[in-house]
Design an enzyme around this catalytic site. Structure first.
Site, PDB file in Angstrom:
ATOM      1  N   THR A 187       0.934  -1.299  -0.027  1.00  0.00           N
ATOM      2  CA  THR A 187       0.036   0.033   0.121  1.00  0.00           C
ATOM      3  C   THR A 187       0.954   1.303   0.113  1.00  0.00           C
ATOM      4  OG1 THR A 187      -0.163   0.231   2.551  1.00  0.00           O
ATOM      5  CG2 THR A 187      -1.856  -1.145   1.415  1.00  0.00           C
ATOM      6  N   GLU A 331      -5.795  -4.075  -0.377  1.00  0.00           N
ATOM      7  CA  GLU A 331      -6.158  -5.188   0.470  1.00  0.00           C
ATOM      8  C   GLU A 331      -7.127  -6.138  -0.265  1.00  0.00           C
ATOM      9  OE1 GLU A 331      -5.637  -2.333   1.305  1.00  0.00           O
ATOM     10  OE2 GLU A 331      -4.572  -1.983   3.136  1.00  0.00           O
ATOM     11  N   LYS A 438     -15.552  16.404  11.053  1.00  0.00           N
ATOM     12  CA  LYS A 438     -16.640  16.023  12.460  1.00  0.00           C
ATOM     13  C   LYS A 438     -16.788  17.495  12.926  1.00  0.00           C
ATOM     14  CE  LYS A 438     -14.825  11.623  13.139  1.00  0.00           C
ATOM     15  NZ  LYS A 438     -13.685  10.903  13.073  1.00  0.00           N
ATOM     16  N   TRP A 443     -21.365  14.628  11.287  1.00  0.00           N
ATOM     17  CA  TRP A 443     -20.175  14.306  10.273  1.00  0.00           C
ATOM     18  C   TRP A 443     -20.522  14.929   8.838  1.00  0.00           C
ATOM     19  CZ3 TRP A 443     -18.311   8.485  10.506  1.00  0.00           C
ATOM     20  CH2 TRP A 443     -17.909   8.275  11.899  1.00  0.00           C
TER      21      TRP A 443
HETATM   22  P1  ADP Z   1      -3.884   3.606  -0.592  1.00  0.00           P
HETATM   23  O1  ADP Z   1      -4.717   2.933   0.448  1.00  0.00           O
HETATM   24  O2  ADP Z   1      -2.304   3.425  -0.319  1.00  0.00           O
HETATM   25  O3  ADP Z   1      -4.272   5.071  -1.276  1.00  0.00           O
HETATM   26  P2  ADP Z   1      -5.601   1.958  -2.345  1.00  0.00           P
HETATM   27  O4  ADP Z   1      -5.218   1.853  -3.703  1.00  0.00           O
HETATM   28  O5  ADP Z   1      -5.372   0.684  -1.584  1.00  0.00           O
HETATM   29  O6  ADP Z   1      -4.019   2.720  -1.700  1.00  0.00           O
HETATM   30  O7  ADP Z   1      -6.605   2.935  -1.862  1.00  0.00           O
HETATM   31  C1  ADP Z   1      -7.794   2.212  -1.458  1.00  0.00           C
HETATM   32  C2  ADP Z   1      -8.799   3.721  -1.116  1.00  0.00           C
HETATM   33  O8  ADP Z   1      -8.865   4.530  -2.352  1.00  0.00           O
HETATM   34  C3  ADP Z   1     -10.122   3.014  -0.539  1.00  0.00           C
HETATM   35  O9  ADP Z   1      -9.963   2.531   0.780  1.00  0.00           O
HETATM   36  C4  ADP Z   1     -10.807   4.164  -0.872  1.00  0.00           C
HETATM   37  O10 ADP Z   1     -10.670   5.319   0.364  1.00  0.00           O
HETATM   38  C5  ADP Z   1     -10.391   4.845  -1.914  1.00  0.00           C
HETATM   39  N1  ADP Z   1     -11.021   4.513  -3.392  1.00  0.00           N
HETATM   40  C6  ADP Z   1     -10.972   3.495  -4.081  1.00  0.00           C
HETATM   41  N2  ADP Z   1     -11.856   3.709  -5.175  1.00  0.00           N
HETATM   42  C7  ADP Z   1     -12.714   4.598  -4.651  1.00  0.00           C
HETATM   43  C8  ADP Z   1     -13.837   5.187  -5.003  1.00  0.00           C
HETATM   44  N3  ADP Z   1     -14.450   4.607  -6.455  1.00  0.00           N
HETATM   45  N4  ADP Z   1     -14.415   6.026  -4.532  1.00  0.00           N
HETATM   46  C9  ADP Z   1     -14.067   6.718  -3.338  1.00  0.00           C
HETATM   47  N5  ADP Z   1     -12.949   6.297  -2.642  1.00  0.00           N
HETATM   48  C10 ADP Z   1     -12.330   5.097  -3.475  1.00  0.00           C
END
Ligand code: ADP
Length: 539
Positions: A187, A331, A438, A443
């Site tokens: 990540t 993940e 918040k 929220w």
């Molecule tokens: P990192 O966590 O390191 O940025 P990831 O690619 O695993 O890398 O990111 C996952 C996160 O990206 C998700 O938990 C979410 O917060 C965000 N995410 C992914 N796709 C979407 C989406 N379509 N809309 C909103 N958030 C998204």
């Protein structure tokens, strides 16, 4: 008494996906725009042969089951061969994001103990910078032929073509337990050190079957698929595997992901579907609009990695491309949800359908989702109650690479996202839990507020962050980039919120900047913005 089924058993191995394509879609093309600048084309049959040559070469050099092999490479045919050739012998293909800071790359290579690292010529200077800091790496291999190797280099180098050249491709893929590791991806570590997610042959194979389904990505042998999302970003969302599974033509765009480069490649190769983060598609539609072009074959773009703002989906529709919203994370391999039709969808008005399409979608079969409140109790699927989003399923991580403990909470993976789920199962991300604002016990969704700012005709990009507030704890601030030539004022943008959200949700102010900082995966770096503007309302 138990009665075992009496069907054939063959482990789900990634090598069998390529073998299937090489037998049943042998002549279908894989086209790559190379970092050298030219276009390379060959077939699944060729890819299979060369992946086996690579497997033989690694085998001959003592690489075996469980060994990690790093890659620093764009989307291209040699990277495909690494995906299949490395995992095919039971070793682990560790894709490294070259956009991370060099210190993070060093950390990742040392943490995963990569024995060999394969890299594109465009990352040669990065390799020279970090090689001495990675003592476990035995061999650095440049993805090129012998003639293209640099004359002088900080460490001994070998060329990929020479490495595989002495092998004939007559090789039988070994069979082993499908739960063995196949690929490793870290990540991006926006908070703390990067964490590795270790995918198995089984988890990736099942995700490929799940992602090919009609209500998921609807992959087919008749499509020409261009994964724009990099192969170092969660296995290009599995597309190099899932496109191979269905025998689709693959187009790998290399390093140039600007609107003009993508448009010309897509037109030339007849690309029908693609996938990438919103920033890539913003660049694409901007180019199409400026040049007055529309797509001839390109019809579907999967948009994920960050929320797809409604104005982007509308702009894509104008140039003939349907935006398909999807959500996932490293993940989750990464596919969790895709926004597509459901039984209730067809009967809805165009307006209602557009509102559904702005959501992240329904769980891919094989993935289960729930939302929970602060007490851990499950919340109703009423489209209103927002809670912490939890996931479980065949391709969800259990623990991070090298971690002693499982990351699960009572069998569920806490995603760190806040979401609602409606009665039809459409999930809507309202925020990342660390980005939610918040304000006085209520929220406020940062995504909703930035989407409104970005739909203002004079705003090019916007991010909403929580800023400390003396009375309300936190209040929303919009950090925005004006369109070229615009002098729109903060007041104008604030007025634009009237009637779109409740009064108490309207941001307290707008600040204008020249550009927004992006993470290594192309998302707005809110942490940096919070460091810079977090005290804005205290001043
Ligand atoms: P990192 O966590 O390191 O940025 P990831 O690619 O695993 O890398 O990111 C996952 C996160 O990206 C998700 O938990 C979410 O917060 C965000 N995410 C992914 N796709 C979407 C989406 N379509 N809309 C909103 N958030 C998204």
């Amino acid at each position: 008494m138990e009665l075992p089924g009496q069907m054939m058993y063959a482990p789900m191995l990634l090598s069998s996906i390529l073998e299937q394509a090489a037998r049943h879609s042998a002549e279908v093309e894989i086209v790559s725009r190379r970092v050298e600048g030219d276009v390379h084309r060959y077939t699944y049959r060729d890819c299979h042969t060369r992946s086996k040559q690579l497997a033989q070469a690694l085998d001959a050099r003592g690489i075996g089951a469980g060994d990690r092999i790093g890659t620093l490479a764009w989307n291209g045919y040699r990277h495909m061969e690494l995906y299949f050739g490395v995992s095919g012998i039971g070793a682990v293909c560790h894709t490294i994001n070259p956009r991370l800071f060099p210190e993070q790359i060093v950390y990742i290579i040392n943490h995963s103990r990569d024995r060999f690292v394969f890299f594109d010529a465009s990352f040669a200077s990065l390799v020279e910078q970090i090689a001495a800091l990675c003592p476990h790496v035995e061999k650095w291999v440049m993805l090129c032929d012998e003639a293209a190797l640099p004359n002088a280099f900080a460490v001994p180098l070998e060329s990929y073509e020479t490495l595989i050249a002495g092998h004939d491709g007559h090789f039988t893929w070994p069979s082993f337990d499908e739960r063995q590791a196949a690929l490793l991806c870290y990540t991006s570590g926006t908070t703390g050190d990067p964490k590795g997610v270790l995918y198995s042959h089984r988890s990736i194979t099942l995700m490929c079957y799940g992602s090919a389904l009609p209500d998921t990505l609807a992959l087919s042998a008749t499509e020409t698929i261009a994964p724009v999302v990099p192969m170092f970003h969660v296995n290009a969302w599995g597309l190099p595997f899932s496109a191979t599974l269905v025998g689709a033509k693959l187009v790998l765009p290399g390093a140039k992901l600007d609107g003009e480069s993508l448009c010309s490649l897509f037109e030339q190769e007849g690309v029908t579907m693609s996938a990438g983060v919103p920033t890539v598609w913003l660049g694409f539609v901007d180019y199409m609009r400026r040049t007055g072009k529309t797509s001839t074959t390109f019809r579907r773009a999967v948009v994920g990695g960050a929320a797809c703002p409604p104005h982007l989906a509308a702009a894509m529709a104008e140039v003939g491309v349907k935006a398909v919203h999807a959500w996932g994370m490293t993940e989750l391999s990464p596919l969790g949800t895709v926004c597509s039709g459901s039984r209730g969808y067809a009967g809805k008005s165009a307006e209602e359908q557009a509102a559904i399409e702005a959501k992240q979608g329904r769980a891919v079969p094989g993935i289960d989702l729930k939302i929970v409140g602060s007490d851990g109790a499950e919340l109703p699927w009423d489209g209103q109650s927002a809670g912490d989003l939890m996931a479980r399923g065949h391709w969800v991580a259990d623990r991070y690479f090298g971690a002693e403990h499982s990351a699960l909470d009572d069998g569920w993976f806490p995603t760190g996202d806040v979401a609602t789920i409606d009665p039809d199962g459409y999930m809507h991300i309202t925020d990342r839990s660390k980005d939610v604002i918040k304000s006085g016990g209520e929220w406020i969704s940062s995504i909703e507020l930035e989407n409104i700012a970005m739909s203002h005709p004079e705003i090019e990009k916007a991010a909403c962050i929580a800023c400390a507030h003396p009375k309300w704890d936190e209040r929303p601030l919009i950090v925005a980039v004006r369109r070229e030539g615009s002098s729109v004022s903060a007041r104008d943008v604030l007025d634009f919120y009237a009637g779109k959200v409740a009064k108490w949700c309207v941001p307290d102010d707008i600040v204008f900047v020249d550009d927004l900082p992006l993470t290594a995966t192309g998302k707005v770096q809110k942490l940096t913005l919070r460091q810079r503007f977090g005290g804005y309302f205290l001043a």
